[in-house]
Design an enzyme around this catalytic site. Structure first.
Site, PDB file in Angstrom:
ATOM      1  N   SER A 164       0.805  -1.057  -0.024  1.00 16.31           N
ATOM      2  CA  SER A 164       0.031  -0.068   0.072  1.00 16.31           C
ATOM      3  C   SER A 164       0.848   1.275  -0.003  1.00 16.31           C
ATOM      4  CB  SER A 164      -0.800  -0.249   1.345  1.00 16.31           C
ATOM      5  OG  SER A 164      -1.845   1.163   1.353  1.00 16.31           O
ATOM      6  N   TYR A 206      -4.291   7.785  -6.975  1.00 23.00           N
ATOM      7  CA  TYR A 206      -3.551   7.095  -6.337  1.00 23.00           C
ATOM      8  C   TYR A 206      -3.948   6.583  -5.030  1.00 23.00           C
ATOM      9  CZ  TYR A 206       1.041   4.809  -4.506  1.00 23.00           C
ATOM     10  OH  TYR A 206       1.660   3.977  -3.828  1.00 23.00           O
ATOM     11  N   LYS A 263      -4.992   2.970  -3.243  1.00 22.94           N
ATOM     12  CA  LYS A 263      -4.322   2.418  -1.986  1.00 22.94           C
ATOM     13  C   LYS A 263      -5.207   2.323  -0.685  1.00 22.94           C
ATOM     14  CE  LYS A 263      -0.435   1.701  -3.612  1.00 22.94           C
ATOM     15  NZ  LYS A 263       0.112   0.345  -4.058  1.00 22.94           N
TER      16      LYS A 263
END
Length: 272
Positions: free
Chosen positions: A134, A148, A152
């Site tokens: 992650s 992004y 995650k």
């Protein structure tokens, strides 16, 4: 005792660094990449202990086939490291549909497919480790990296549920959450949106807020990852880098204060 470790995104960055460290200590490594010629140096050095496999993690069937090939070749898989992924830089308004879907396909769905593929093998073995890459941006978010971070955040939620679902099978799940390191993540491995000049000031402000020593040395993560793999009682989450620890603790303190400031409204919303 040596382990068999399947690691995605092993052509460069963390993936290649960790793959070589594992090979150096005698583990067997299944190293996947879209371009396996980047693994030729490891093959030449470690021979039969490394199995390079061409893989685009976005292709679900290819992921299942790669896991099956690894089991056939080495007889089992002790650890899956879902490392493949990339950064996407741009504001939310700048994101095209293709930008957004590609980011989620690689960072989230690719990880999901490989986790699904390895679970029957690990359940049959009665043991296994799944390590998900992650980011500190899986716990907090920042301007210019919203998609992004979203990918995650999704990895975090999926992996926390997965850990609870598979623990009775002898399978342990850990989530690695690095801050900035000197890999290609922010440069040649990154994608960028088509810029809108309206956001120039936001981007400049975001960049100016990054401390000069923010990026750690990627090689410094090796010992931490080896300890995580070998731990009998691994954590669900492992932060990497001093700024990861600092940023997350500060953010959660701010969140707690904000929740407390609205506590009366929160409690009243329960109704009678």
């Amino acid at each position: 005792m040596s382990k068999t470790i399947f690691i995605t995104g092993a052509s460069r960055g963390f993936g290649k660094l960790w793959a070589e460290a594992l090979l150096q200590r005698g583990d067997k490594v299944v190293a996947t990449a879209r371009d396996i010629s980047a693994l030729d140096d490891l093959v030449a050095k470690y021979g039969r202990n490394i199995l390079p496999l061409k893989l685009d993690v976005n292709e679900r069937r290819a992921g299942f086939n790669a896991i099956a090939r690894a089991k056939e070749h080495f007889g089992g898989i002790d650890v899956l490291i879902n490392n493949a992924g990339y950064g996407l830089f741009g504001t939310i308004e700048e994101m095209s549909e293709r930008d957004a879907r590609d980011q989620m396909e690689t960072n989230f769905f690719g990880l999901l497919w490989l986790s699904q593929a390895v679970l029957p093998i690990m359940r049959e073995q009665g043991h296994g480790r799944i390590i998900q890459l992650s980011s500190v941006l899986g716990l907090i978010s920042r301007p210019v990296l919203g998609l992004y971070a979203a990918s995650k955040f999704a990895v975090e939620g999926l992996s926390e549920s997965l850990a609870a679902e598979v623990k009775d099978f002898g399978i342990k799940v850990s989530i690695i959450e690095p801050a900035g390191f000197d890999t290609e993540w922010g440069s040649s491995s990154a994608a960028r949106t088509v810029a809108m000049p309206e956001y120039n000031e936001v981007k400049a402000s975001h960049q100016a807020g990054i401390p000069p020593d923010f990026r750690g040395s990627a090689s410094g993560t090796i010992d931490a990852v080896l300890k995580l793999i070998d731990s009998e009682n691994p954590p669900l989450r492992l932060l990497l880098g001093k700024y990861a620890n600092m940023l997350v603790k500060k953010e959660y303190a701010n969140r707690s204060a904000e929740w407390d400031s609205w506590l009366e409204v929160t409690l009243a919303s329960q109704g009678k």
